[in-house]
Write an enzyme that holds these catalytic residues in place. Structure first.
Site, mmCIF file in Angstrom:
data_model
loop_
_atom_site.group_PDB
_atom_site.id
_atom_site.type_symbol
_atom_site.label_atom_id
_atom_site.label_comp_id
_atom_site.label_asym_id
_atom_site.label_seq_id
_atom_site.Cartn_x
_atom_site.Cartn_y
_atom_site.Cartn_z
ATOM 1 N N ARG A 43 0.822 -1.222 0.000
ATOM 2 C CA ARG A 43 0.000 0.000 0.000
ATOM 3 C C ARG A 43 0.851 1.266 0.000
ATOM 4 O O ARG A 43 0.459 2.277 -0.599
ATOM 5 C CB ARG A 43 -0.932 -0.005 1.198
ATOM 6 C CG ARG A 43 -2.023 -1.031 1.024
ATOM 7 C CD ARG A 43 -2.917 -1.089 2.218
ATOM 8 N NE ARG A 43 -4.048 -1.956 1.932
ATOM 9 C CZ ARG A 43 -4.805 -2.519 2.865
ATOM 10 N NH1 ARG A 43 -4.571 -2.300 4.135
ATOM 11 N NH2 ARG A 43 -5.809 -3.284 2.521
ATOM 12 N N LYS A 206 -19.687 -18.152 0.445
ATOM 13 C CA LYS A 206 -21.110 -17.983 0.721
ATOM 14 C C LYS A 206 -21.880 -17.207 -0.330
ATOM 15 O O LYS A 206 -21.403 -16.202 -0.843
ATOM 16 C CB LYS A 206 -21.269 -17.252 2.047
ATOM 17 C CG LYS A 206 -20.840 -18.101 3.219
ATOM 18 C CD LYS A 206 -21.138 -17.379 4.490
ATOM 19 C CE LYS A 206 -20.975 -18.314 5.682
ATOM 20 N NZ LYS A 206 -21.215 -17.592 6.926
ATOM 21 N N GLY A 362 -10.615 -9.482 -1.757
ATOM 22 C CA GLY A 362 -9.696 -10.241 -0.906
ATOM 23 C C GLY A 362 -9.073 -11.496 -1.480
ATOM 24 O O GLY A 362 -7.928 -11.474 -1.944
ATOM 25 N N GLY A 385 -13.645 -4.377 0.292
ATOM 26 C CA GLY A 385 -15.028 -3.959 0.561
ATOM 27 C C GLY A 385 -15.508 -2.884 -0.393
ATOM 28 O O GLY A 385 -16.655 -2.910 -0.860
HETATM 29 P P1 AMP Z 1 -15.282 -15.406 0.283
HETATM 30 O O1 AMP Z 1 -14.637 -14.607 1.376
HETATM 31 O O2 AMP Z 1 -16.764 -15.550 0.421
HETATM 32 O O3 AMP Z 1 -14.856 -14.953 -1.094
HETATM 33 O O4 AMP Z 1 -14.764 -16.897 0.464
HETATM 34 C C1 AMP Z 1 -13.434 -17.269 0.320
HETATM 35 C C2 AMP Z 1 -13.246 -18.597 0.983
HETATM 36 O O5 AMP Z 1 -14.086 -19.551 0.376
HETATM 37 C C3 AMP Z 1 -11.856 -19.151 0.861
HETATM 38 O O6 AMP Z 1 -11.264 -19.147 2.126
HETATM 39 C C4 AMP Z 1 -12.064 -20.573 0.342
HETATM 40 O O7 AMP Z 1 -11.298 -21.540 1.030
HETATM 41 C C5 AMP Z 1 -13.528 -20.815 0.604
HETATM 42 N N1 AMP Z 1 -14.103 -21.835 -0.286
HETATM 43 C C6 AMP Z 1 -14.056 -21.886 -1.621
HETATM 44 N N2 AMP Z 1 -14.647 -22.996 -2.083
HETATM 45 C C7 AMP Z 1 -15.097 -23.667 -1.019
HETATM 46 C C8 AMP Z 1 -15.788 -24.912 -0.851
HETATM 47 N N3 AMP Z 1 -16.142 -25.652 -1.909
HETATM 48 N N4 AMP Z 1 -16.091 -25.294 0.404
HETATM 49 C C9 AMP Z 1 -15.732 -24.532 1.460
HETATM 50 N N5 AMP Z 1 -15.094 -23.373 1.372
HETATM 51 C C10 AMP Z 1 -14.759 -22.944 0.147
#
Ligand code: AMP
Length: 405
Positions: A43, A206, A362, A385
């Site tokens: 940064r 999610k 991220g 964000g």
């Molecule tokens: P997000 O912050 O929602 O973008 O989620 C990122 C996280 O999703 C990472 O730490 C990944 O390890 C997790 N992730 C990706 N695919 C899967 C999966 N099939 N099952 C569980 N976690 C997952």
């Protein structure tokens, strides 16, 4: 659609800072170790071009930033004085430091600045007034300078004193720094005038954290690729068997609605066809591959499978605009990173054939860096964000404060 371009705004390149004091909001929220050494200076490096341009014009610079999350007032571990020597070395000039971001000492130090000199103010968040967006506090900062530059995209979604409110005190002399200008130009290119076909690739854990993004993107994209843990909520909603894979039961209806809406709008909603399953959430787990809607009982899907990689890559390589947010699997574990790595490669390949690719949020930034492909995509966004809120379709206060929308 015609966009308001930067031509009708003041820009870093067109503005002459000679003889002017510029107060610059930077994002120096860098990680420090227990000896207060900087462990990742990305940064700080990113902000150098903006600072150097002002100095080389013959202006002087007052830098302000936050660092960490101080609770009540000053805390030694969150002091920006830990950055002074690194910053001085990077700029090739000694940086002065004001141990309070407002007050008499800061005011006098700012008044005494000569062309070519730099003053770093102490952590803005030692005052609650910063995050509250207090106009009086913003005015105290503003009174030290004649020009306001915002170069902190990471906080552009917050209406804080130094990111938004302060701009009111510079009706004429306010502008984006180079980082902000690049971010805004790149994201607008994707969201407002994408070359077609436009493909968004969304992954991560999610659906709930991405639903607003999905809804907004459905009105813009030709293809919406979904991977990662999110997949299984969609597959279950269609009646598939997902074993112990990640699922958000409360979003099953929403997943159905998104699928219907995509059909109505003629968007190709592309889900994985196969997955790599594990018998526990562990890199050393036993694995197998199955159709995505036939995960065996007791197993969980942790990555996209080989047929899916092929299918997704083909769509990606035939796209003119690409937006990627979120990994395709648990890429932190070496046995479940192939899907994310192959999709990153497909995006790099499409870019080499002329596609415009924006990677952000991220984990996708961490992934593209991990696979050494960051310089093979068009733009890697620095604002987690802030980027996500922008692609949700929200107006970011820090951007609006400068350009009016
Ligand atoms: P997000 O912050 O929602 O973008 O989620 C990122 C996280 O999703 C990472 O730490 C990944 O390890 C997790 N992730 C990706 N695919 C899967 C999966 N099939 N099952 C569980 N976690 C997952």
């Amino acid at each position: 659609m015609t966009l308001k371009t930067f031509d009708d705004m003041k820009t870093m390149n067109s503005f002459n800072f000679a003889g002017k004091k510029a107060i610059v909001r930077v994002d120096f929220n860098v990680p420090l170790n227990s000896s207060f050494e900087i462990t990742d200076d990305t940064r700080i490096r990113a902000a150098i071009p903006t600072i150097k341009k002002i100095l080389s014009d013959g202006g002087s610079v007052i830098l302000m930033s936050h660092l960490g999350r101080p609770k009540e007032g000053p805390e030694h571990k969150f002091s920006l004085k830990h950055l002074v020597s690194d910053l001085s070395a990077k700029l090739g000039t000694p940086v002065k430091f004001a141990p309070d971001c407002i007050g008499e000492e800061a005011k006098q130090a700012a008044a005494a600045l000569k062309p070519g000199e730099v003053l770093l103010l102490e952590n803005l968040r030692f005052y609650k007034n910063e995050t509250k967006g207090d106009p009086e506090f913003a005015k105290k900062l503003a009174d030290m300078a004649e020009v306001y530059v915002n170069d902190a995209f990471g906080t552009a979604h917050r209406a804080h004193a130094s990111t938004t409110i302060i701009a009111d005190y510079f009706p004429e002399n306010k502008l984006f720094g180079y980082i902000m200008e690049n971010e805004v130009t790149s994201i607008d290119k994707v969201m407002k005038e994408p070359g077609k076909p436009f493909t968004a690739i969304l992954g991560g854990a999610k659906v709930s954290t991405k639903i607003t993004i999905i809804e907004n993107l459905l009105n813009k994209v030709d293809n919406l690729i979904i991977g990662g843990g999110m997949t299984y909520t969609f597959i279950k909603a269609k009646g598939g068997k997902i074993g112990n894979s990640l699922v958000e039961e409360e979003l099953l209806d929403m997943a159905k609605k998104v699928t219907e809406k995509a059909q109505e709008l003629g968007v190709n909603l592309i889900l994985p066809v196969d997955g790599v399953n594990a018998d526990k959430f562990d890199n050393e787990a036993n694995t197998n591959t199955s159709p995505i809607d036939a995960v065996p009982d007791g197993w969980m899907g942790l990555d996209i499978g080989p047929k899916t990689i092929e299918k997704f890559s083909e769509v990606i390589e035939n796209s003119a605009t690409l937006l990627w947010n979120g990994p395709m699997g648990v890429f932190e574990m070496s046995n479940f990173q192939a899907g994310t790595a192959e999709i990153a490669k497909a995006i790099a390949k499409a870019t080499s054939k002329g596609a415009f690719s924006l990677v952000g949020g991220g984990d996708s930034v961490a992934a593209i860096n991990q696979f050494g492909l960051a310089d093979q995509v068009t733009y890697v966004s620095t604002g987690g964000g802030a980027l996500l809120e922008y692609i949700e379709g929200q107006v970011l206060p820090g951007i609006k404060a400068i350009r009016g929308y």
